[in-house]
Design a protein around this motif. Structure first.
Motif, PDB file in Angstrom:
ATOM      1  N   ALA A   1       0.936  -1.137  -0.022  1.00  0.00           N
ATOM      2  CA  ALA A   1       0.091  -0.304   0.084  1.00  0.00           C
ATOM      3  C   ALA A   1       0.850   1.256   0.187  1.00  0.00           C
ATOM      4  N   ARG A   2       0.538   2.221  -0.816  1.00  0.00           N
ATOM      5  CA  ARG A   2       1.023   3.520  -0.672  1.00  0.00           C
ATOM      6  C   ARG A   2       2.618   3.550  -1.054  1.00  0.00           C
ATOM      7  N   GLY A   3       2.942   2.190  -2.000  1.00  0.00           N
ATOM      8  CA  GLY A   3       4.381   2.250  -2.400  1.00  0.00           C
ATOM      9  C   GLY A   3       5.190   1.643  -1.469  1.00  0.00           C
ATOM     10  N   THR A   4       4.788   1.002  -0.328  1.00  0.00           N
ATOM     11  CA  THR A   4       5.386   0.206   0.672  1.00  0.00           C
ATOM     12  C   THR A   4       4.787  -1.125   0.934  1.00  0.00           C
ATOM     13  N   LEU A   5       5.741  -2.273   1.053  1.00  0.00           N
ATOM     14  CA  LEU A   5       5.193  -3.465   1.422  1.00  0.00           C
ATOM     15  C   LEU A   5       5.738  -3.888   2.756  1.00  0.00           C
ATOM     16  N   THR A   6       4.625  -4.609   3.420  1.00  0.00           N
ATOM     17  CA  THR A   6       4.783  -4.973   4.858  1.00  0.00           C
ATOM     18  C   THR A   6       4.194  -6.380   4.698  1.00  0.00           C
ATOM     19  N   LEU A   7       5.199  -7.107   5.325  1.00  0.00           N
ATOM     20  CA  LEU A   7       4.968  -8.581   5.485  1.00  0.00           C
ATOM     21  C   LEU A   7       4.529  -8.815   7.048  1.00  0.00           C
ATOM     22  N   TYR A   8       3.711  -9.966   7.187  1.00  0.00           N
ATOM     23  CA  TYR A   8       3.135  -9.855   8.565  1.00  0.00           C
ATOM     24  C   TYR A   8       3.220 -11.287   8.805  1.00  0.00           C
ATOM     25  N   LEU A   9       3.273 -11.875  10.228  1.00  0.00           N
ATOM     26  CA  LEU A   9       3.116 -12.996  10.453  1.00  0.00           C
ATOM     27  C   LEU A   9       2.265 -12.985  11.832  1.00  0.00           C
ATOM     28  N   GLN A  10       0.829 -13.632  11.585  1.00  0.00           N
ATOM     29  CA  GLN A  10       0.125 -13.599  12.856  1.00  0.00           C
ATOM     30  C   GLN A  10       0.416 -14.892  13.549  1.00  0.00           C
ATOM     31  N   MET A  11       0.715 -14.950  14.969  1.00  0.00           N
ATOM     32  CA  MET A  11       1.099 -16.086  15.589  1.00  0.00           C
ATOM     33  C   MET A  11       0.151 -16.166  16.627  1.00  0.00           C
ATOM     34  N   ASN A  12      -0.902 -17.198  16.645  1.00  0.00           N
ATOM     35  CA  ASN A  12      -1.790 -17.542  17.755  1.00  0.00           C
ATOM     36  C   ASN A  12      -1.457 -18.656  18.111  1.00  0.00           C
ATOM     37  N   SER A  13      -2.032 -19.091  19.452  1.00  0.00           N
ATOM     38  CA  SER A  13      -1.880 -20.297  20.367  1.00  0.00           C
ATOM     39  C   SER A  13      -0.341 -20.501  20.452  1.00  0.00           C
ATOM     40  N   LEU A  14       0.136 -19.458  20.965  1.00  0.00           N
ATOM     41  CA  LEU A  14       1.623 -19.619  21.035  1.00  0.00           C
ATOM     42  C   LEU A  14       2.111 -20.467  22.107  1.00  0.00           C
ATOM     43  N   LYS A  15       3.178 -20.969  21.934  1.00  0.00           N
ATOM     44  CA  LYS A  15       3.834 -22.002  22.836  1.00  0.00           C
ATOM     45  C   LYS A  15       5.164 -21.548  23.224  1.00  0.00           C
ATOM     46  N   PRO A  16       5.777 -22.023  24.630  1.00  0.00           N
ATOM     47  CA  PRO A  16       6.968 -21.593  24.939  1.00  0.00           C
ATOM     48  C   PRO A  16       8.091 -21.918  23.909  1.00  0.00           C
ATOM     49  N   GLU A  17       7.988 -23.039  23.198  1.00  0.00           N
ATOM     50  CA  GLU A  17       8.913 -23.567  22.119  1.00  0.00           C
ATOM     51  C   GLU A  17       8.846 -22.611  20.951  1.00  0.00           C
ATOM     52  N   ASP A  18       7.908 -21.463  20.788  1.00  0.00           N
ATOM     53  CA  ASP A  18       7.910 -20.650  19.890  1.00  0.00           C
ATOM     54  C   ASP A  18       9.098 -19.557  20.291  1.00  0.00           C
ATOM     55  N   THR A  19       9.414 -19.311  21.347  1.00  0.00           N
ATOM     56  CA  THR A  19      10.571 -18.387  21.906  1.00  0.00           C
ATOM     57  C   THR A  19      11.771 -18.377  21.302  1.00  0.00           C
ATOM     58  N   ALA A  20      11.902 -17.204  20.434  1.00  0.00           N
ATOM     59  CA  ALA A  20      13.058 -16.884  19.573  1.00  0.00           C
ATOM     60  C   ALA A  20      13.009 -15.679  19.091  1.00  0.00           C
ATOM     61  N   MET A  21      14.201 -15.275  18.248  1.00  0.00           N
ATOM     62  CA  MET A  21      14.486 -14.291  17.458  1.00  0.00           C
ATOM     63  C   MET A  21      13.869 -14.455  16.099  1.00  0.00           C
ATOM     64  N   TYR A  22      12.844 -13.666  15.783  1.00  0.00           N
ATOM     65  CA  TYR A  22      12.193 -13.719  14.455  1.00  0.00           C
ATOM     66  C   TYR A  22      12.721 -12.820  13.400  1.00  0.00           C
ATOM     67  N   TYR A  23      13.052 -13.348  12.236  1.00  0.00           N
ATOM     68  CA  TYR A  23      13.643 -12.399  11.126  1.00  0.00           C
ATOM     69  C   TYR A  23      12.812 -12.770   9.803  1.00  0.00           C
ATOM     70  N   CYS A  24      12.682 -11.480   9.247  1.00  0.00           N
ATOM     71  CA  CYS A  24      11.943 -11.380   7.970  1.00  0.00           C
ATOM     72  C   CYS A  24      13.100 -11.504   6.823  1.00  0.00           C
ATOM     73  N   ALA A  25      12.463 -11.922   5.716  1.00  0.00           N
ATOM     74  CA  ALA A  25      13.528 -12.369   4.519  1.00  0.00           C
ATOM     75  C   ALA A  25      13.036 -12.120   3.292  1.00  0.00           C
ATOM     76  N   LEU A  26      13.784 -11.598   2.150  1.00  0.00           N
ATOM     77  CA  LEU A  26      13.417 -11.580   0.886  1.00  0.00           C
ATOM     78  C   LEU A  26      14.344 -12.072  -0.087  1.00  0.00           C
ATOM     79  N   ARG A  27      13.613 -12.756  -0.930  1.00  0.00           N
ATOM     80  CA  ARG A  27      14.541 -13.395  -2.190  1.00  0.00           C
ATOM     81  C   ARG A  27      13.935 -12.916  -3.303  1.00  0.00           C
ATOM     82  N   PHE A  28      14.693 -12.260  -4.240  1.00  0.00           N
ATOM     83  CA  PHE A  28      14.453 -11.799  -5.438  1.00  0.00           C
ATOM     84  C   PHE A  28      13.976 -13.086  -6.458  1.00  0.00           C
TER      85      PHE A  28
END
Length: 127
Positions: free
Chosen positions: A74-101
Motif C-alpha cells: 500500500a502507498r508504495g510500501t510493502l509490509t510482511l506480517y506473521l500472525q502467531m496464535n496459540s503460542l507455545k513456550p517453544e515458539d520463543t526465539a528471535m524472528y527474522y523476515c527475509a526477501l528473495r528476488f
C-alpha cells in the motif's frame, strides 16, 4: 539499498497471540518471495513461513494451523506480517523476515537463501 525492519515482537503467555510486521524500505514490489525465520541461541536459523510471488504459502510443521503469513502493498510500501496464535513456550526465539528476488519455489520450502534479512525481533512465550 533495501532494508527490512521488523516490529511487533514482545512477550506473551502460552496460548496468546502476537503479530509481527516487517516493513520493506527502498524496495519496489515485484515477483519476489518473502519469508519468516526464527533462531534460538545455539541452534541454526529455521524457516517458519514463506509466501511466493503468486501468494502460495508454506509453513513449518511446528507452526501449521497456528501461524499465518501475509503481505500488504500500500502507498508504495510493502509490509510482511506473521500472525502467531496459540503460542507455545517453544515458539520463543528471535524472528527474522527475509526477501528473495524472483519467484523461487525452493525459497518458501526454506531450501535456498534470501538476498536480504531483517535485523530480528524477539518473541518470548511464558508457560
Amino acid at each position: 539499498q533495501v532494508q527490512l525492519v521488523e516490529s511487533g515482537g514482545g512477550s506473551a503467555q502460552s496460548g496468546g497471540s502476537l503479530r509481527l510486521s516487517c516493513t520493506f524500505f527502498g524496495y519496489t514490489y515485484n515477483s519476489d518471495c518473502m519469508a519468516w525465520f526464527r533462531q534460538t541461541p545455539g541452534k541454526e536459523r529455521e524457516g517458519v513461513a514463506g509466501i511466493d510471488a503468486d501468494g502460495r504459502t508454506n509453513y513449518a510443521d511446528s507452526v501449521k494451523g497456528r501461524f499465518t503469513i501475509s503481505r500488504d502493498y500500500a502507498r508504495g510500501t510493502l509490509t510482511l506480517y506473521l500472525q502467531m496464535n496459540s503460542l507455545k513456550p517453544e515458539d520463543t526465539a528471535m524472528y527474522y523476515c527475509a526477501l528473495r528476488f524472483g519467484n523461487d519455489p525452493l525459497f518458501i520450502q526454506f531450501k535456498t537463501k534470501p538476498d536480504y534479512w531483517g535485523q530480528g525481533t524477539q518473541v518470548s512465550v511464558s508457560s
